[in-house]
Design an enzyme around this catalytic site. Structure first.
Site, PDB file in Angstrom:
ATOM      1  CB  SER A  68      52.518   4.473  21.684  1.00 19.78           C
ATOM      2  OG  SER A  68      51.801   4.270  22.874  1.00 19.78           O
TER       3      SER A  68
HETATM    4  N1  SAH Z   1      49.987  -0.456  22.924  1.00 20.82           N
HETATM    5  C1  SAH Z   1      48.898   0.149  22.500  1.00 20.82           C
HETATM    6  C2  SAH Z   1      48.695   1.730  22.861  1.00 20.82           C
HETATM    7  C3  SAH Z   1      47.300   1.750  23.286  1.00 20.82           C
HETATM    8  S1  SAH Z   1      47.044   3.314  23.860  1.00 20.82           S
HETATM    9  C4  SAH Z   1      49.121   0.044  20.891  1.00 20.82           C
HETATM   10  O1  SAH Z   1      49.979  -0.228  20.317  1.00 20.82           O
HETATM   11  O2  SAH Z   1      48.177   0.305  20.146  1.00 20.82           O
HETATM   12  C5  SAH Z   1      46.310   2.679  25.709  1.00 20.82           C
HETATM   13  C6  SAH Z   1      45.568   1.516  25.552  1.00 20.82           C
HETATM   14  O3  SAH Z   1      45.188   1.309  26.909  1.00 20.82           O
HETATM   15  C7  SAH Z   1      44.222   1.833  24.976  1.00 20.82           C
HETATM   16  O4  SAH Z   1      44.101   0.922  24.096  1.00 20.82           O
HETATM   17  C8  SAH Z   1      43.239   1.881  26.468  1.00 20.82           C
HETATM   18  O5  SAH Z   1      42.096   1.440  25.830  1.00 20.82           O
HETATM   19  C9  SAH Z   1      43.980   1.073  27.210  1.00 20.82           C
HETATM   20  N2  SAH Z   1      43.468   1.014  28.790  1.00 20.82           N
HETATM   21  C10 SAH Z   1      43.381   2.213  29.404  1.00 20.82           C
HETATM   22  N3  SAH Z   1      43.169   1.971  30.699  1.00 20.82           N
HETATM   23  C11 SAH Z   1      43.370   0.589  30.598  1.00 20.82           C
HETATM   24  C12 SAH Z   1      43.264  -0.153  31.898  1.00 20.82           C
HETATM   25  N4  SAH Z   1      43.006   0.184  33.119  1.00 20.82           N
HETATM   26  N5  SAH Z   1      43.193  -1.636  31.599  1.00 20.82           N
HETATM   27  C13 SAH Z   1      43.527  -2.115  30.481  1.00 20.82           C
HETATM   28  N6  SAH Z   1      43.803  -1.451  29.336  1.00 20.82           N
HETATM   29  C14 SAH Z   1      43.597   0.158  29.380  1.00 20.82           C
END
Ligand code: SAH
Length: 215
Positions: A68
């Site tokens: 993000s």
């Molecule tokens: N906080 C993370 C943001 C990653 S983007 C960082 O700092 O890198 C959002 C993340 O949510 C992705 O890795 C994606 O694979 C995950 N995601 C999407 N749907 C999900 C679900 N149903 N359960 C768990 N994770 C999920």
């Protein structure tokens, strides 16, 4: 060979990122700003993306996902109002950047990731920094943590079309949850607060997150 994840100019670039992109906007919580200042974002992105790590934007981390935008991480963390005694559930481990920010502010973080390979990478990134107050799970965050329990705070890093009710059920009384809600073109970052009178909803800002998949 053990390699130091911190490259010489990481801290300098991270401090400048916090000053220019986060402090200069509306994030004021010194605990949040202090933790972000000593968490070098370059450690969490793929080596080929290192030069983009400090930009004011999301950065691809593989598997179609992104880390993000720094400001959004600061804003979500501040609004979550995390205290040292809290247990926090994070949905979307990704590269582990937000996990590390949270883990420095609370007692224990429980982080869930849907994509196994990303979950493993995120875990490796967190553990390389020596943090041991983090629990990991692979699974669909719509359903919440795999064992039945509640959390003081919940942060969701991907957008659901509607509030996931099984997840909301894992929020403790007086708990707070920050999450993006809505379709890709029209997402709202929301703060939910569980009170005896019900769930209070506050719109924080309009936003653009990757979708919460599964379910
Ligand atoms: N906080 C993370 C943001 C990653 S983007 C960082 O700092 O890198 C959002 C993340 O949510 C992705 O890795 C994606 O694979 C995950 N995601 C999407 N749907 C999900 C679900 N149903 N359960 C768990 N994770 C999920």
């Amino acid at each position: 060979m053990v390699t130091n994840p911190f490259q010489p100019d990481d801290l300098f670039r991270t401090r400048r990122m916090v000053a220019d992109q986060i402090r200069s906007r509306d994030v004021r919580d010194e605990r949040v700003l202090g933790v972000m200042e000593c968490t070098p974002r370059g450690h969490f992105v793929p080596p080929s993306r290192r030069e983009q790590a400090w930009l004011d934007q999301p950065v691809p981390i593989g598997h179609g996902q992104t880390i993000s935008q720094p400001y959004i991480v600061g804003l979500m963390t501040e609004k979550l109002d995390v205290r040292p005694e809290h247990e926090v559930l994070e949905i979307g481990t990704g590269c582990g950047y937000q996990t590390v920010i949270l883990a420095q502010l609370c007692r224990r973080v429980f982080t869930m990731e849907y994509i196994e390979a990303l979950g493993q990478q995120g875990r490796a990134n967190v553990e390389a920094l020596g943090l041991s107050n983090v629990e990991y799970a692979i699974g669909d965050g719509h359903k919440g943590w795999p064992t039945k329990r509640t959390f003081d705070r919940i942060l969701v890093a991907a957008a659901a079309e509607q509030i996931p009710l099984q997840l909301l059920a894992q929020l403790a009384d007086e708990g707070k949850m920050v999450l993006p809600i809505g379709p890709p073109s029209d997402q709202q970052l929301m703060l939910l607060e569980k009170t005896t009178g019900g769930v209070k909803q506050t719109l924080l800002c309009y936003c653009r997150f990757v979708p919460l998949v599964g379910e």
